[in-house]
Design an enzyme around this catalytic site. Sequence first.
Site, PDB file in Angstrom:
ATOM      1  N   LYS A  73       0.842  -1.197   0.000  1.00  0.00           N
ATOM      2  CA  LYS A  73       0.000   0.000   0.000  1.00  0.00           C
ATOM      3  C   LYS A  73       0.880   1.251   0.000  1.00  0.00           C
ATOM      4  CE  LYS A  73      -3.955   1.849   2.673  1.00  0.00           C
ATOM      5  NZ  LYS A  73      -4.820   1.630   3.855  1.00  0.00           N
ATOM      6  N   SER A 148      -9.702   1.640   2.956  1.00  0.00           N
ATOM      7  CA  SER A 148      -8.867   2.348   2.029  1.00  0.00           C
ATOM      8  C   SER A 148      -7.831   1.505   1.293  1.00  0.00           C
ATOM      9  CB  SER A 148      -8.137   3.453   2.801  1.00  0.00           C
ATOM     10  OG  SER A 148      -7.291   2.895   3.786  1.00  0.00           O
ATOM     11  N   SER A 172      -9.873  -0.755   7.106  1.00  0.00           N
ATOM     12  CA  SER A 172      -9.315  -0.620   5.752  1.00  0.00           C
ATOM     13  C   SER A 172      -8.658  -1.850   5.154  1.00  0.00           C
ATOM     14  CB  SER A 172      -8.305   0.519   5.720  1.00  0.00           C
ATOM     15  OG  SER A 172      -8.994   1.726   5.539  1.00  0.00           O
TER      16      SER A 172
HETATM   17  N1  GLN Z   1     -13.175   3.828   6.512  1.00  0.00           N
HETATM   18  C1  GLN Z   1     -12.497   4.217   7.687  1.00  0.00           C
HETATM   19  C2  GLN Z   1     -12.081   5.664   7.583  1.00  0.00           C
HETATM   20  O1  GLN Z   1     -12.390   6.228   6.617  1.00  0.00           O
HETATM   21  C3  GLN Z   1     -11.305   3.336   7.936  1.00  0.00           C
HETATM   22  C4  GLN Z   1     -10.126   3.706   7.164  1.00  0.00           C
HETATM   23  C5  GLN Z   1      -8.924   2.911   7.527  1.00  0.00           C
HETATM   24  O2  GLN Z   1      -9.029   1.887   8.181  1.00  0.00           O
HETATM   25  N2  GLN Z   1      -7.776   3.434   7.142  1.00  0.00           N
HETATM   26  O3  GLN Z   1     -11.476   6.224   8.434  1.00  0.00           O
END
Ligand code: GLN
Length: 470
Positions: A73, A148, A172
């Site tokens: 990532k 994400s 994410s």
């Molecule tokens: N969807 C969650 C957020 O927007 C989790 C994102 C993540 O785990 N990086 O914060």
Amino acid sequence: MSARKTVEHIKNREISATDHLKTCLKNLEQTKHLNAFIRVFEEKALDQAANLDRRIQKGEATGPLAGLVVAVKDNINIAGELTSCGSKILNPFKSPYNATVIDKLESADAIIVGKTNLDEFAMGSSNESSAFGPVKNPHNENRVPGGSSGGSAVAVATGSADVALGSDTGGSIRQPAALTATVGIKPSYGRVSRYGLVAYASSLDQIGTFGKKTDDAAFLLQQIAGYDNLDSTSADIAVPDYNVSLENVKGLKIGVPKEYFAKGLDNEIKSGVLSIVEKLKTDGAEITELEMSSTEYAIAMYYIIATAEASSNLARFDGVRYGLRKGDEDGLIEMYGQTRSEGFGDEVRRRIILGTYVLSAGYYDAYYKKAQQVRRILKNDFDKAFSACDVIVSPTTPATAFKIGEMVDDPLAMYLSDIYTVSANLAGICGISLPAGIHSDGLPFGIQFQAKAFNESILFKLGNYIENNL
Ligand code: GLN
């Protein structure tokens, strides 16, 4: 072939690292339009593979991930490479150092094939907030892959990589795993070093892994887990062998919190997940009903704490230290403003504003402090639950993948899709998402198991059992 088998075959010279990498690169090329990768290291990777093949031919010792193709990532630093975090603001920042997890992959002889697309600074559940454009779901290209870490999930789902690294602050890894029919694990807080992971919300962030199957995710986690003195929050707790399975599930206690199966959950996902629970019960598992009343407040807590931490962490992107710099001629304050307005996208700006607000004098006590207090109650709920059961089961997401563009104007609806995943981060425990079936809309959905901090092994055992027996 499993990741473990792939490495075995490469080491035995049944396949060459180069041929294996070429297969992944071919898959990557064929699925390029899904936009899973921000950068591909084709030449560098081919050189590494050729070098590894030479070493294997000479009979030299090679690392435990020899020839395994890994996608990373793009919020994890690799020395000498650009790190974008899916944002314009870092461009053209090249990291001068490796994240600890990258050092570990390199010394294990893994081949890093490229950096994957993500929601900007890992903020999002759909991969649409990336400055590099959305990632498409391979199961239906009009749908999001989740976020994400959507790029990492799609890299694995398409066979462009054997396994991938992601980061999980509120879901994410697990959510995109569920939406792409891959396996994703969020390890316990402190299990994997965060050194070199660009911080979003430091008390919640954790690096974890994706694989096609449970053991693939476990195999990669084995190599990156463990204490690191470069991360003061990393835990000095021995990493057990993750090559584990269960003969049977007799006596395994599975907790079913009623709040995780309440309204808002798609009916088919509900019955799909419960039918797996039913089968585990038939095989001898003990099912316990749980009450976890703090679940109702998890999203509110999460979006206060995560944005508060983000507003502080992202203060460093100011046009002075990294990448983009705009409005120099108009003085320092103007320069900060212009750089940050142009460099950050809408979602990141929204969160910086929210986070600054909840931390501001006069509101701190009402929002931030209150959220931290309720976080302790949620943690206590989990401690109590784990005195009665070994794992807690839930769906990973309340619905299957939504359409690209469908939720961009409704951030609150998007935030609600994290309902089952944010609690694990707030409590610091571990969670895994496994494929649980295909919905009548043709899209995959996931089942999540959560376990006590540092008990990733039970999740792997159960995942392996489900894959082999149900
Ligand atoms: N969807 C969650 C957020 O927007 C989790 C994102 C993540 O785990 N990086 O914060």
